[in-house]
Design a protein around this motif. Structure first.
Motif, mmCIF file in Angstrom:
data_model
loop_
_atom_site.group_PDB
_atom_site.id
_atom_site.type_symbol
_atom_site.label_atom_id
_atom_site.label_comp_id
_atom_site.label_asym_id
_atom_site.label_seq_id
_atom_site.Cartn_x
_atom_site.Cartn_y
_atom_site.Cartn_z
ATOM 1 N N GLN A 138 0.842 -1.198 0.000
ATOM 2 C CA GLN A 138 0.000 0.000 0.000
ATOM 3 C C GLN A 138 0.877 1.248 0.000
ATOM 4 O O GLN A 138 1.950 1.254 0.570
ATOM 5 N N VAL A 139 0.386 2.296 -0.667
ATOM 6 C CA VAL A 139 1.093 3.573 -0.734
ATOM 7 C C VAL A 139 0.185 4.629 -0.130
ATOM 8 O O VAL A 139 -0.997 4.683 -0.446
ATOM 9 N N GLY A 140 0.714 5.480 0.739
ATOM 10 C CA GLY A 140 -0.112 6.513 1.377
ATOM 11 C C GLY A 140 0.602 7.841 1.431
ATOM 12 O O GLY A 140 1.780 7.945 1.135
ATOM 13 N N GLY A 141 -0.116 8.865 1.848
ATOM 14 C CA GLY A 141 0.472 10.191 2.034
ATOM 15 C C GLY A 141 0.971 10.806 0.747
ATOM 16 O O GLY A 141 2.027 11.429 0.711
ATOM 17 N N PHE A 142 0.213 10.636 -0.334
ATOM 18 C CA PHE A 142 0.655 11.130 -1.638
ATOM 19 C C PHE A 142 0.616 12.653 -1.700
ATOM 20 O O PHE A 142 -0.340 13.279 -1.279
ATOM 21 N N ASP B 137 -5.949 6.480 -1.311
ATOM 22 C CA ASP B 137 -4.748 6.769 -0.552
ATOM 23 C C ASP B 137 -4.925 6.093 0.806
ATOM 24 O O ASP B 137 -5.790 6.520 1.560
ATOM 25 N N PRO B 138 -4.210 5.025 1.126
ATOM 26 C CA PRO B 138 -3.070 4.473 0.393
ATOM 27 C C PRO B 138 -3.464 3.652 -0.844
ATOM 28 O O PRO B 138 -4.584 3.183 -0.946
ATOM 29 N N ILE B 139 -2.509 3.525 -1.770
ATOM 30 C CA ILE B 139 -2.686 2.758 -2.999
ATOM 31 C C ILE B 139 -2.423 1.286 -2.693
ATOM 32 O O ILE B 139 -1.485 0.970 -1.967
ATOM 33 N N LEU C 143 5.060 3.875 1.349
ATOM 34 C CA LEU C 143 4.749 2.501 0.954
ATOM 35 C C LEU C 143 4.460 1.701 2.204
ATOM 36 O O LEU C 143 5.155 1.839 3.209
ATOM 37 N N GLN C 144 3.429 0.870 2.092
ATOM 38 C CA GLN C 144 3.068 0.014 3.216
ATOM 39 C C GLN C 144 2.528 -1.284 2.633
ATOM 40 O O GLN C 144 1.588 -1.243 1.851
ATOM 41 N N SER C 145 3.181 -2.395 2.967
ATOM 42 C CA SER C 145 2.693 -3.654 2.379
ATOM 43 C C SER C 145 2.023 -4.495 3.453
ATOM 44 O O SER C 145 2.230 -4.282 4.631
#
Length: 163
Positions: free
Chosen positions: A1-5, A27-29, A161-163
């Motif tokens: 996951q992607v966040g804080g764009f 957000d997150p992606i 990024l967060q997985s």
């Protein structure tokens, strides 16, 4: 996951190509998942081959930002001719993929001067193997496009990024 764009145009009003808006959701992606993107770009000058692109990727380690190397064409890399790369991805003479086709956004050089807008459009992100260095954390990316030493565009991105 992607966040804080977050993003910003770093051309200081002097570059011929300006990113006027960019929005990414959710957000997150999530990878894999669906990504909704909208953007608008204006250019006062045609983008003619060869267009060189410099990408600098930094990752936060505590209070420090560490520049990541270029490994397998990912990371902090210099691409000497993105026009040739586009031609390899989408052979000249074939139609541009959707949603570019619908909105009249070109996918080959030269890119004519003018304004290009992509209304909110969904893209499917496949399940892809990210390099081992793309681990959880905060990242910032600077992308500078130039031709014959003249800066054409500069954009900064930030994300987590967060997985």
């Amino acid at each position: 996951q992607v966040g804080g764009f977050a993003w910003e145009d770093c051309g200081n009003g002097r570059d011929p190509v300006v990113l006027q808006s960019l929005s990414v959701a959710p957000d997150p992606i999530s990878i894999p998942g669906s990504l909704r993107v909208s953007a608008s770009v204006s250019s006062s000058k045609a983008m003619v081959a060869p267009v060189k692109v410099l990408v600098v990727v930094e990752k936060a380690l505590g209070d420090l930002w560490i520049q990541l190397p270029c490994i397998d064409e990912m990371g902090s890399c210099t691409y000497d001719d993105v026009c040739a790369m586009l031609d390899n991805l989408i052979p000249p003479g074939t139609t541009c993929p959707e949603p570019l086709l619908t909105y009249g956004i070109p996918c080959h050089c030269p890119f004519k001067a003018g304004s290009y807008s992509l209304p909110p459009s969904d893209f499917l992100l496949p399940d892809m193997e990210l390099p081992s260095w793309m681990t959880n954390g905060n990242y910032r990316v600077r992308v500078i496009a130039s031709r014959d030493g003249e800066e054409l565009a500069c954009v900064k991105l930030a994300f987590s990024l967060q997985s």
